[in-house]
Design a protein around this motif. Structure first.
Motif, mmCIF file in Angstrom:
data_model
loop_
_atom_site.group_PDB
_atom_site.id
_atom_site.type_symbol
_atom_site.label_atom_id
_atom_site.label_comp_id
_atom_site.label_asym_id
_atom_site.label_seq_id
_atom_site.Cartn_x
_atom_site.Cartn_y
_atom_site.Cartn_z
ATOM 1 N N VAL A 107 0.846 -1.178 -0.060
ATOM 2 C CA VAL A 107 -0.134 0.072 0.142
ATOM 3 C C VAL A 107 0.887 1.199 0.115
ATOM 4 O O VAL A 107 0.406 2.242 -0.577
ATOM 5 C CB VAL A 107 -1.029 0.055 1.218
ATOM 6 N N LEU A 108 2.010 1.289 0.724
ATOM 7 C CA LEU A 108 2.822 2.354 0.589
ATOM 8 C C LEU A 108 3.435 2.506 -0.880
ATOM 9 O O LEU A 108 3.389 3.554 -1.388
ATOM 10 C CB LEU A 108 4.081 1.798 1.527
ATOM 11 N N GLU A 109 3.762 1.551 -1.595
ATOM 12 C CA GLU A 109 3.872 1.929 -2.997
ATOM 13 C C GLU A 109 2.800 2.231 -3.887
ATOM 14 O O GLU A 109 2.869 3.022 -4.675
ATOM 15 C CB GLU A 109 4.356 0.274 -3.577
ATOM 16 N N MET A 110 1.603 1.818 -3.509
ATOM 17 C CA MET A 110 0.491 2.340 -4.193
ATOM 18 C C MET A 110 0.384 3.957 -3.853
ATOM 19 O O MET A 110 0.012 4.712 -4.830
ATOM 20 C CB MET A 110 -0.839 1.643 -3.835
ATOM 21 N N ASN A 111 0.338 4.134 -2.666
ATOM 22 C CA ASN A 111 0.380 5.652 -2.232
ATOM 23 C C ASN A 111 1.200 6.576 -2.827
ATOM 24 O O ASN A 111 0.890 7.687 -3.355
ATOM 25 C CB ASN A 111 0.407 5.880 -0.598
ATOM 26 N N GLU A 112 2.531 6.002 -3.217
ATOM 27 C CA GLU A 112 3.567 6.885 -3.835
ATOM 28 C C GLU A 112 3.146 6.908 -5.365
ATOM 29 O O GLU A 112 3.469 7.917 -5.801
ATOM 30 C CB GLU A 112 4.949 6.101 -3.644
ATOM 31 N N ALA A 113 2.644 5.963 -5.788
ATOM 32 C CA ALA A 113 2.472 6.183 -7.380
ATOM 33 C C ALA A 113 1.196 6.910 -7.513
ATOM 34 O O ALA A 113 1.168 7.823 -8.332
ATOM 35 C CB ALA A 113 1.959 4.643 -7.909
ATOM 36 N N ALA A 114 0.111 7.029 -6.744
ATOM 37 C CA ALA A 114 -0.950 7.909 -6.637
ATOM 38 C C ALA A 114 -0.154 9.486 -6.511
ATOM 39 O O ALA A 114 -1.009 10.334 -7.127
ATOM 40 C CB ALA A 114 -1.780 7.661 -5.477
ATOM 41 N N LYS A 115 0.510 9.534 -5.604
ATOM 42 C CA LYS A 115 1.208 10.909 -5.431
ATOM 43 C C LYS A 115 1.873 11.426 -6.510
ATOM 44 O O LYS A 115 1.822 12.527 -7.168
ATOM 45 C CB LYS A 115 1.979 10.684 -4.149
ATOM 46 N N LYS A 116 2.817 10.570 -7.393
ATOM 47 C CA LYS A 116 3.224 11.071 -8.418
ATOM 48 C C LYS A 116 2.479 11.219 -9.646
ATOM 49 O O LYS A 116 2.603 12.011 -10.433
ATOM 50 C CB LYS A 116 4.198 9.872 -8.822
ATOM 51 N N SER A 117 1.128 10.523 -9.813
ATOM 52 C CA SER A 117 0.533 10.765 -10.915
ATOM 53 C C SER A 117 -0.304 11.985 -10.705
ATOM 54 O O SER A 117 -0.803 12.501 -11.797
ATOM 55 C CB SER A 117 -0.686 9.502 -10.729
ATOM 56 N N GLY A 118 -0.587 12.474 -9.801
ATOM 57 C CA GLY A 118 -1.488 13.693 -9.553
ATOM 58 C C GLY A 118 -2.824 13.426 -9.580
ATOM 59 O O GLY A 118 -3.649 14.681 -9.739
ATOM 60 N N LYS A 119 -3.407 12.286 -9.665
ATOM 61 C CA LYS A 119 -4.850 11.977 -10.141
ATOM 62 C C LYS A 119 -5.614 11.801 -8.628
ATOM 63 O O LYS A 119 -5.150 11.576 -7.605
ATOM 64 C CB LYS A 119 -4.778 10.784 -10.776
ATOM 65 N N VAL A 120 -6.910 11.828 -8.920
ATOM 66 C CA VAL A 120 -7.779 11.722 -7.685
ATOM 67 C C VAL A 120 -7.742 10.241 -7.283
ATOM 68 O O VAL A 120 -8.055 9.248 -8.195
ATOM 69 C CB VAL A 120 -9.148 12.036 -8.170
ATOM 70 N N PHE A 121 -7.634 9.914 -6.051
ATOM 71 C CA PHE A 121 -7.460 8.520 -5.489
ATOM 72 C C PHE A 121 -8.281 8.223 -4.279
ATOM 73 O O PHE A 121 -8.252 9.216 -3.211
ATOM 74 C CB PHE A 121 -6.027 8.560 -5.195
ATOM 75 N N GLY A 122 -9.398 7.672 -4.355
ATOM 76 C CA GLY A 122 -10.370 7.462 -3.459
ATOM 77 C C GLY A 122 -10.216 5.954 -2.941
ATOM 78 O O GLY A 122 -9.833 5.249 -3.678
ATOM 79 N N ILE A 123 -10.860 5.820 -1.887
ATOM 80 C CA ILE A 123 -11.300 4.459 -1.375
ATOM 81 C C ILE A 123 -12.582 3.995 -0.687
ATOM 82 O O ILE A 123 -13.209 5.257 -0.483
ATOM 83 C CB ILE A 123 -10.249 4.048 -0.184
ATOM 84 N N MET A 124 -13.215 3.118 -1.080
ATOM 85 C CA MET A 124 -14.654 2.859 -0.615
ATOM 86 C C MET A 124 -14.802 2.582 0.716
ATOM 87 O O MET A 124 -15.602 1.737 1.215
ATOM 88 C CB MET A 124 -14.993 1.709 -1.432
ATOM 89 N N TYR A 125 -14.750 3.740 1.344
ATOM 90 C CA TYR A 125 -15.010 3.694 3.050
ATOM 91 C C TYR A 125 -16.374 4.379 3.037
ATOM 92 O O TYR A 125 -16.633 5.383 3.625
ATOM 93 C CB TYR A 125 -14.216 4.370 3.837
ATOM 94 N N ASN A 126 -17.320 3.534 2.759
ATOM 95 C CA ASN A 126 -18.851 3.977 2.716
ATOM 96 C C ASN A 126 -19.417 4.341 3.968
ATOM 97 O O ASN A 126 -20.050 5.375 4.251
ATOM 98 C CB ASN A 126 -19.655 3.318 1.946
ATOM 99 N N GLN A 127 -18.571 3.725 5.083
ATOM 100 C CA GLN A 127 -19.220 4.243 6.366
ATOM 101 C C GLN A 127 -18.951 5.457 6.849
ATOM 102 O O GLN A 127 -19.519 6.066 7.778
ATOM 103 C CB GLN A 127 -18.884 3.192 7.470
ATOM 104 N N ARG A 128 -18.090 6.364 6.163
ATOM 105 C CA ARG A 128 -17.712 7.505 6.357
ATOM 106 C C ARG A 128 -18.934 8.480 6.074
ATOM 107 O O ARG A 128 -18.904 9.864 6.388
ATOM 108 C CB ARG A 128 -16.411 8.132 5.836
ATOM 109 N N THR A 129 -20.085 7.840 5.269
ATOM 110 C CA THR A 129 -21.216 8.947 4.946
ATOM 111 C C THR A 129 -22.076 8.602 5.991
ATOM 112 O O THR A 129 -23.194 9.352 6.101
ATOM 113 C CB THR A 129 -21.576 8.535 3.540
#
Length: 391
Positions: A107-129
């Motif tokens: 997941v650390l690797e995924m987060n780093e790739a997201a950061k480099k991409s500059g794209k919107v990155f979300g996770i389906m934590y629907n209970q936060r609604t």
């Protein structure tokens, strides 16, 4: 861009649910443009139930197609990070299902790739609604509770039969799912725990593996958490109890919060217990007056998955702040991994400086030394008809 063209990877239970919500128009400004599944039966199903939607047998071809602005990753847990990393490399926005992955290292690797991409990155934590948890979080952040002394969450209403574990080859194994109730049923609550209370400093846990079922992973968990400021927590979960309980208790300076049946009850002290302790010196045995309060809150549960997808769409098109940023997926997973780590090693898990590499090696040992033989009796996936708004 006035709409988000979305592709779904994995047309299992959650992928099917998302596809139905989108095609029914429940997520304005989001259009289902493509579906990908490695199983021929699910691709045939997609062609029959979602006409006009392009169907692919592999993610790379879908990423390259030019049909998409974003993807929803709804496949088994191990594949979340690699599929997200590849999607970012093609300039796509990503929404991943929970959990973020199986182990923090990936997941650390995924987060780093997201950061480099500059794209919107979300996770389906629907209970936060859910307005209930939003209310608790806001009360804590405002200081309404004073200092939190102890958190106790008993969530044992995750009952699953043996037939559930036998329903798919990847379920309830170290190799294919990466764990049991912690990695499957509990990611939402572990996320809510850290979202409301912050990250604990260390964890000691006691897990039973295959206590109730013919599985090799955990189905009964008790975890004890300690915070740097002295707050303690107990988290109890199981898939082997029915009817089970979902009860969260928060002991604090200003009394006690009890969250059950999607309602909040506050036994509110008329003054801080710490202040009362300092100032009331007239008697040895004292009793602080409190009021039984029902906290007003919408108990509907919120918009859940649809709400997260609406927010994701608005983040892409309007720059709206994400309710559940993908980067935060590592927090609940760290708690989950720490519970496993403590159970594997029979010692405290350091959450603040979690040993990512060591945990990965421990998990690989579990996989390597496994002698468990998985029996799949019947592969089952939800049909679109069962997910319609009329049900």
């Amino acid at each position: 861009m006035d709409k988000v063209r979305i592709g779904i990877i994995g047309l299992g239970n959650m992928g099917t649910s998302h596809a139905v919500h989108i095609t029914e128009g429940k997520v304005p400004r989001m259009e289902l443009a493509a579906i990908c599944d490695i199983a021929e039966a699910r691709r045939t199903y997609a062609e029959e139930h979602f006409p006009g939607v392009k169907v692919f047998d592999n993610a790379t071809d879908m990423y390259k197609s030019g049909l998409l602005d974003a993807v929803i990753i709804a496949v088994p847990h191990y594949s979340h990070p690699p599929l997200a990393i590849e999607a970012f490399s093609y300039g796509l926005h990503v929404m991943t299902e929970k959990p973020a992955g199986v182990y923090t290292k990936q997941v650390l690797e995924m987060n780093e790739a997201a950061k480099k991409s500059g794209k919107v990155f979300g996770i389906m934590y629907n209970q936060r609604t859910n307005p209930v948890y939003q209310k608790i979080r806001s009360m804590i952040q405002r200081g309404d509770l004073g200092e939190i002394k102890r958190i106790t969450w008993i969530i044992t209403n995750w009952y699953r039969k043996q037939s559930y574990h036998d329903s798919s080859a990847w379920r309830s194994t170290w190799k294919d799912e990466g764990g049991g109730t912690l990695i499957n049923q509990n990611p939402h609550q572990l996320d809510l725990w850290q979202w409301m209370f912050g990250m604990p400093e260390k964890i000691m846990s006691f897990c039973s593996f295959g206590r109730f079922y013919n599985i090799e992973v955990e189905d009964d968990v008790t975890a004890y958490m300690q915070y740097k400021n002295g707050t303690t927590g107990v988290y109890i979960t199981s898939t082997g109890e029915t009817p089970g309980t979902n009860r969260l208790e928060i002991a604090c300076d200003m009394g006690q919060l009890i969250i059950e049946d999607n309602k909040i009850k506050f036994k509110r002290n008329i003054m801080s217990e710490r202040e009362y302790n300092r100032t009331d010196t007239d008697s040895i045995f004292g009793s602080l007056e409190y009021w039984n309060c029902d906290i007003p809150v919408d108990s509907s549960g919120g918009e859940q998955h649809v709400g997260i997808l609406k927010n994701f769409t608005a983040a892409i098109l309007d720059g709206e702040k994400l309710l559940a940023p993908g980067y935060e997926g590592i927090n609940g997973l760290t708690i989950s991994n720490a519970i496993h780590y403590s159970a594997f090693t029979n010692k405290w898990a350091d959450v603040t400086n979690f040993p990512h590499d060591e945990f990965y090696e421990l998990l690989q040992e579990k996989i390597k030394n496994s002698t468990f033989k998985k029996e799949v009796k019947e592969q089952k996936t939800l049909d679109a008809d069962s997910m319609s708004s009329t049900h």
